[in-house]
Scaffold this motif. Structure first.
Motif, mmCIF file in Angstrom:
data_model
loop_
_atom_site.group_PDB
_atom_site.id
_atom_site.type_symbol
_atom_site.label_atom_id
_atom_site.label_comp_id
_atom_site.label_asym_id
_atom_site.label_seq_id
_atom_site.Cartn_x
_atom_site.Cartn_y
_atom_site.Cartn_z
ATOM 1 N N ARG A 127 106.700 52.441 2.287
ATOM 2 C CA ARG A 127 108.016 51.981 2.741
ATOM 3 C C ARG A 127 108.954 51.964 1.540
ATOM 4 N N VAL A 128 110.195 52.315 1.774
ATOM 5 C CA VAL A 128 111.181 52.411 0.697
ATOM 6 C C VAL A 128 111.957 51.106 0.576
ATOM 7 N N HIS A 129 112.244 50.735 -0.669
ATOM 8 C CA HIS A 129 113.107 49.585 -0.965
ATOM 9 C C HIS A 129 114.115 50.066 -1.992
ATOM 10 N N LEU A 130 115.403 49.842 -1.711
ATOM 11 C CA LEU A 130 116.452 50.206 -2.652
ATOM 12 C C LEU A 130 116.939 48.935 -3.323
ATOM 13 N N PRO A 177 109.684 57.124 3.621
ATOM 14 C CA PRO A 177 110.368 58.097 2.757
ATOM 15 C C PRO A 177 111.096 59.178 3.559
ATOM 16 N N GLN A 178 110.478 59.687 4.610
ATOM 17 C CA GLN A 178 111.122 60.747 5.404
ATOM 18 C C GLN A 178 112.380 60.246 6.087
ATOM 19 N N GLU A 179 112.349 59.008 6.586
ATOM 20 C CA GLU A 179 113.546 58.456 7.226
ATOM 21 C C GLU A 179 114.704 58.370 6.226
ATOM 22 N N VAL A 180 114.393 57.997 4.980
ATOM 23 C CA VAL A 180 115.433 57.934 3.948
ATOM 24 C C VAL A 180 115.976 59.333 3.678
ATOM 25 N N LEU A 181 115.075 60.295 3.530
ATOM 26 C CA LEU A 181 115.500 61.669 3.241
ATOM 27 C C LEU A 181 116.325 62.257 4.391
ATOM 28 N N ARG A 192 112.151 61.540 -3.472
ATOM 29 C CA ARG A 192 111.511 62.868 -3.614
ATOM 30 C C ARG A 192 110.622 62.920 -4.866
ATOM 31 N N GLU A 193 111.141 62.378 -5.967
ATOM 32 C CA GLU A 193 110.369 62.381 -7.226
ATOM 33 C C GLU A 193 109.074 61.591 -7.082
ATOM 34 N N GLN A 194 109.138 60.446 -6.417
ATOM 35 C CA GLN A 194 107.931 59.634 -6.243
ATOM 36 C C GLN A 194 106.933 60.300 -5.303
ATOM 37 N N LEU A 195 107.449 60.965 -4.272
ATOM 38 C CA LEU A 195 106.551 61.696 -3.364
ATOM 39 C C LEU A 195 105.858 62.836 -4.113
ATOM 40 N N ALA A 196 106.597 63.532 -4.961
ATOM 41 C CA ALA A 196 106.035 64.654 -5.713
ATOM 42 C C ALA A 196 104.994 64.173 -6.717
ATOM 43 N N ALA A 197 105.194 62.976 -7.269
ATOM 44 C CA ALA A 197 104.266 62.450 -8.287
ATOM 45 C C ALA A 197 102.992 61.879 -7.657
ATOM 46 N N ALA A 198 103.053 61.587 -6.352
ATOM 47 C CA ALA A 198 101.893 60.958 -5.685
ATOM 48 C C ALA A 198 100.814 61.965 -5.352
#
Length: 147
Positions: free
Chosen positions: A71-74, A101-105, A141-147
């Motif tokens: 879940r994303v937190h800003l 993450p997808q909902e944010v994107l 996106r960066e965090q998804l790529a690093a995971a």
């Protein structure tokens, strides 16, 4: 106005703005400025972890974080003497909180323009809100790529 890519909280915020006249929309934005959530203690002691939003005239910092439940937190900081920018940061902090993450994107890049504030605030300020959203998406996106 229905938009399948717009999460319910952001759609509700947009609809609240559009239900008002221009002067009242600005008042609602000021109310949001007073509701900017506090950043977690781990960021209070290391504000450099939050990225500077260069598009904002005021010193705004923001960071979108994906938690263990995906879940994303800003998190954002904006000075009280910049209520318009602080209001925009608050709208996004509240509107993106808990989304996947997808909902944010999937949030439309022009979401800031959908609030009906183009005549009430300067294009520079709207650009600042767009900058916060753009950064949040890039950080996700960066965090998804690093995971």
């Amino acid at each position: 106005m229905t938009d399948p890519t717009l999460p319910p909280v952001l759609a509700e915020i947009r609809d609240d703005f559009l239900a008002l006249g221009e002067r009242d929309r600005l008042q609602l934005l000021l109310e949001f400025s007073r509701e900017l959530p506090e950043i977690p203690v781990r960021y209070q002691s290391a504000p450099g972890l939050l990225e500077r939003v260069e598009e904002c005239q005021s010193p705004v910092r923001a960071f979108a974080e994906i938690d263990g439940e995906q879940r994303v937190h800003l998190y954002a900081t904006a000075p009280a003497e910049a209520p318009t920018t602080r209001g925009f940061a608050s709208i996004l902090a509240q509107g993106l909180d808990g989304l996947t993450p997808q909902e944010v994107l999937d949030v439309p890049d022009d979401y800031p323009l959908s609030l009906g504030l183009t005549n009430a605030v300067s294009p520079l300020r709207l650009n600042g809100m767009s900058g916060i959203l753009t950064r949040a998406k890039r950080q996700v996106r960066e965090q998804l790529a690093a995971a």
